[in-house]
Design a protein around this motif. Structure first.
Motif, short mmCIF file in Angstrom:
data_model
loop_
_atom_site.label_atom_id
_atom_site.label_comp_id
_atom_site.label_asym_id
_atom_site.label_seq_id
_atom_site.Cartn_x
_atom_site.Cartn_y
_atom_site.Cartn_z
N VAL A 1 3.51 3.30 5.70
CA VAL A 1 2.90 4.63 5.82
C VAL A 1 2.27 5.05 4.48
CG1 VAL A 1 3.36 7.07 6.29
CG2 VAL A 1 4.45 5.32 7.69
N GLU A 2 3.00 4.76 3.41
CA GLU A 2 2.49 5.09 2.07
C GLU A 2 1.21 4.28 1.78
OE1 GLU A 2 5.37 4.35 -1.03
OE2 GLU A 2 3.75 4.36 -2.51
N ILE A 3 1.20 3.01 2.19
CA ILE A 3 0.01 2.17 1.99
C ILE A 3 -1.18 2.76 2.77
CG2 ILE A 3 -1.01 -0.08 2.60
CD1 ILE A 3 1.78 -1.30 1.93
N ALA A 4 -0.91 3.17 4.01
CA ALA A 4 -1.97 3.75 4.83
C ALA A 4 -2.51 5.03 4.19
CB ALA A 4 -1.45 4.03 6.24
N GLN A 5 -1.61 5.88 3.72
CA GLN A 5 -2.04 7.14 3.08
C GLN A 5 -2.86 6.87 1.83
OE1 GLN A 5 1.86 8.82 2.71
NE2 GLN A 5 1.65 10.11 4.54
N ARG A 6 -2.38 5.89 1.03
CA ARG A 6 -3.08 5.57 -0.22
C ARG A 6 -4.49 5.05 0.08
NH1 ARG A 6 0.53 2.00 -2.60
NH2 ARG A 6 -0.66 0.20 -1.92
N ASN A 7 -4.58 4.16 1.06
CA ASN A 7 -5.90 3.60 1.40
C ASN A 7 -6.83 4.66 1.98
OD1 ASN A 7 -6.17 0.61 0.89
ND2 ASN A 7 -4.17 0.67 1.84
N LYS A 8 -6.26 5.57 2.76
CA LYS A 8 -7.09 6.65 3.30
C LYS A 8 -7.67 7.49 2.16
CE LYS A 8 -7.18 10.16 6.89
NZ LYS A 8 -6.45 10.82 7.98
N GLY B 1 -10.68 6.05 0.56
CA GLY B 1 -11.91 5.95 1.35
C GLY B 1 -11.90 4.82 2.36
N TYR B 2 -10.73 4.18 2.56
CA TYR B 2 -10.64 3.14 3.58
C TYR B 2 -10.34 3.77 4.93
CZ TYR B 2 -10.40 -0.52 0.02
OH TYR B 2 -10.68 -1.37 -1.01
N ARG B 3 -10.68 3.05 5.99
CA ARG B 3 -10.23 3.45 7.31
C ARG B 3 -9.44 2.29 7.91
NH1 ARG B 3 -14.94 3.08 11.87
NH2 ARG B 3 -15.56 0.93 11.56
N PHE B 4 -8.74 2.59 8.98
CA PHE B 4 -7.94 1.56 9.64
C PHE B 4 -8.88 0.65 10.43
CE2 PHE B 4 -5.54 -0.03 13.24
CZ PHE B 4 -4.38 -0.48 12.65
N SER C 1 -15.98 -3.68 2.40
CA SER C 1 -14.89 -4.33 1.68
C SER C 1 -13.58 -4.03 2.41
CB SER C 1 -14.83 -3.81 0.24
OG SER C 1 -14.66 -2.42 0.23
N ILE C 2 -12.64 -4.98 2.32
CA ILE C 2 -11.38 -4.80 3.06
C ILE C 2 -10.16 -4.98 2.15
CG2 ILE C 2 -12.18 -5.39 5.38
CD1 ILE C 2 -11.16 -8.23 4.96
N GLU C 3 -9.06 -4.37 2.59
CA GLU C 3 -7.75 -4.55 1.96
C GLU C 3 -6.80 -5.00 3.06
OE1 GLU C 3 -6.00 -3.31 -1.21
OE2 GLU C 3 -7.98 -3.81 -1.98
N SER D 1 0.20 5.65 12.93
CA SER D 1 -0.73 6.43 13.77
C SER D 1 -0.78 7.90 13.35
CB SER D 1 -0.34 6.31 15.25
OG SER D 1 0.97 6.78 15.45
N GLY D 2 0.20 8.34 12.57
CA GLY D 2 0.14 9.70 12.04
C GLY D 2 -0.90 9.83 10.94
N VAL D 3 -1.21 8.72 10.30
CA VAL D 3 -2.24 8.71 9.25
C VAL D 3 -3.59 8.33 9.87
CG1 VAL D 3 -2.88 7.78 6.99
CG2 VAL D 3 -0.46 7.92 7.64
N PHE D 4 -3.58 7.27 10.65
CA PHE D 4 -4.79 6.81 11.35
C PHE D 4 -4.49 6.76 12.85
CE2 PHE D 4 -5.26 4.62 7.18
CZ PHE D 4 -6.50 5.13 6.80
#
Lengths: 130, 359
Positions: free
Chosen positions: A15-22, A25-28, A52-54, A70-73
């Motif tokens: 979840v932290e990784i998703a929040q950080r990437n969001k 400027g990244y999207r899922f 570019s991807i992570e 899914s709460g982040v994306f």
């Protein structure tokens, strides 16, 4: 082709990784589960508008709960339901939980077992056997 | 608040070529929510990689879908080639782009026809599909197939196309472009089309990006993302920019697809003009070991392919994330607030391919 990096992570970090990437400027982009005879893991892919991807790899286990991103994306919700249904990996806090009715496969957790390769029978032997 | 009613939409519905079910929650004529169900044609094709030789799987993966068949095959072999470090000949790269863009032209013509049919413009539907037949004839002439082509293999292509044939096809495509022009004019300017589609199902730029929309669905909201800009196959040598519109409504999605047909025809012309000589395949030795995730631009949007080999001829995993799978959540976002009569158009506006989605 350039070599790709799949950063190792653990399920408590997703979840932290998703929040950080969001925030960066990244999207899922996608996630999927891989089951081999020796391991099982989930790959998360995030992408930017410049393409570019992570990518992150987390170990997973059947019946082991992974926090939902899914709460982040919200876009992750179908992927999580798919993995849950086909591999038996449980996700906690999914925005929409289909409860195993997304695909309704004839066999539960159909992808959780590794299949044996098909042994080809030469045509002549097959004809004799019949 | 009016009384709430739940109306089932699909899985069998006149605008849906494939089964998708939505439970529509209505207050009078307004839709306030939609709950999707899929799974009617889940085949588990990805699982077959554990049982079938990685070379044979190229034929299976093409059969994920009858419209995007070529690009699925291309995505599979491109992923395995990346895992194995195989560099294919330049001519094979150009021919892959040539067939990939032909696939886009026929897919967009198919969709424009279905869209015309959905808003009741039968003659427009028939003309779109009439022109599409000419593109399928080119496929038949160059690959031997109209739906499944089986020309991609790990290491290049099974078939070559000679330069004379390519030049002649270039002439045929000029005629195709002349045929398409009056049709796209109707889609872009006709009052009845505008009346039905302008302002319908608006997806803002930020929503489209955050909800994971791909392809024309994303570009119609003003986001210039196109996986072809990664430069795979021969796209690195082609001059083009992603087609975008800003309105984010049904009309914008029509416009993006209509304009992309001309862009694809232009890329095909560039492929024919720049086509290098030489072989179309290299020998491949050994079995894939390692993993790779590649992205290709299908007619419906970005598709993601992941392959993992273990050094044997059977893969550990092959994964396909198709564009419709990514576009389902944006669809659920644009439905609430519309009238019941608009749902068929909105469902069609993502160009749903459920065979791809469920694999």
């Amino acid at each position: 082709m350039d070599p790709q990096v799949f950063f190792p992570a653990v399920k408590t970090e997703v979840v932290e990784i998703a929040q950080r990437n969001k925030a960066l400027g990244y999207r899922f982009a996608q996630m999927h589960c891989v089951k081999t005879p020796s391991e099982m893991f989930i790959i998360y892919t995030f992408e930017k508008q410049d393409l570019s991807i992570e990518q992150y790899r987390i170990p997973a286990e059947t019946d082991g709960a992974v926090p939902s991103v899914s709460g982040v994306f919200l876009a992750a919700v179908l992927y999580e339901n798919e993995i849950s249904e086909l591999y038996g990996v449980e996700f906690t806090g999914m925005a929409i939980d289909f409860g195993g009715t997304l695909y309704e496969t004839a066999k539960p957790r159909a992808f959780a077992e590794v299949a044996a390769p098909v042994k080809k029978t030469p045509v002549k032997q097959a004809a004799v056997a019949e | 608040m009016g009384e709430r009613t739940i109306i089932p939409f699909g899985p069998q519905h006149p605008v849906l070529p494939e089964p998708l079910h939505l439970d529509l929650i209505l207050e009078d004529e307004k839709v306030v929510g939609a709950v999707p169900s899929i799974g009617f044609i889940h085949r588990g094709l990805e699982k077959l990689v554990e049982k079938r030789d990685f070379q044979e799987m190229a034929f299976v993966i093409e059969r994920i879908c009858g419209i995007c068949s070529f690009i699925h095959g291309q995505g599979y072999v491109q992923t395995i080639e990346a895992v194995m470090g195989v560099e294919i000949p330049e001519r094979a790269k150009y021919l892959r782009s040539f067939w990939g863009e032909l696939s886009r032209v026929h897919s967009h013509l198919l969709w424009l026809g279905l869209m015309a049919d959905a808003f009741g413009f039968e003659s427009l539907f028939m003309h779109c599909w009439r022109v599409r037949e000419k593109v399928l004839d080119i496929f038949e002439e160059t690959t031997g197939g109209r739906v499944i082509f089986s020309v991609c293999k790990v290491g290049g292509l099974w078939k070559n196309v000679d330069d004379d044939t390519l030049r002649r096809i270039g002439g045929v495509l000029k005629d195709v472009e002349k045929d398409i022009r009056p049709l796209t004019d109707v889609f872009m300017r006709d009052y009845t089309v505008q009346k039905r589609c302008v302002g319908l199902g608006v997806l803002t730029k930020d929503e489209a990006f955050q909800l994971g929309a791909v392809g024309p669905m994303l570009r119609a909201s003003g986001v210039a993302m196109d996986a072809r800009k990664l430069g795979y196959a021969a796209y690195g040598d082609m001059e083009f920019e992603p087609v975008t519109e800003n309105a984010g409504d049904c009309q914008a999605r029509i416009a993006v697809r209509a304009r992309e047909i001309y862009q694809s025809l232009d890329i095909i012309r560039q492929c024919i003009e720049k086509m290098p000589g030489g072989e179309v395949a290299v020998p491949v030795k050994g079995s894939p070991q390692g993993e790779y995730l590649s992205r290709l631009e299908q007619p419906r949007g970005e598709a993601v392919y992941y392959g993992k080999g273990n050094g044997t001829k059977y893969l550990d995993r092959f994964r396909v994330r198709t564009p419709t799978f990514a576009n389902l959540i944006p669809l659920l976002h644009i439905i609430p607030g519309c009238d019941l009569a608009d749902v068929p158009l909105l469902a069609l506006t993502i160009d749903p391919c459920i065979s791809c989605t469920e694999r």
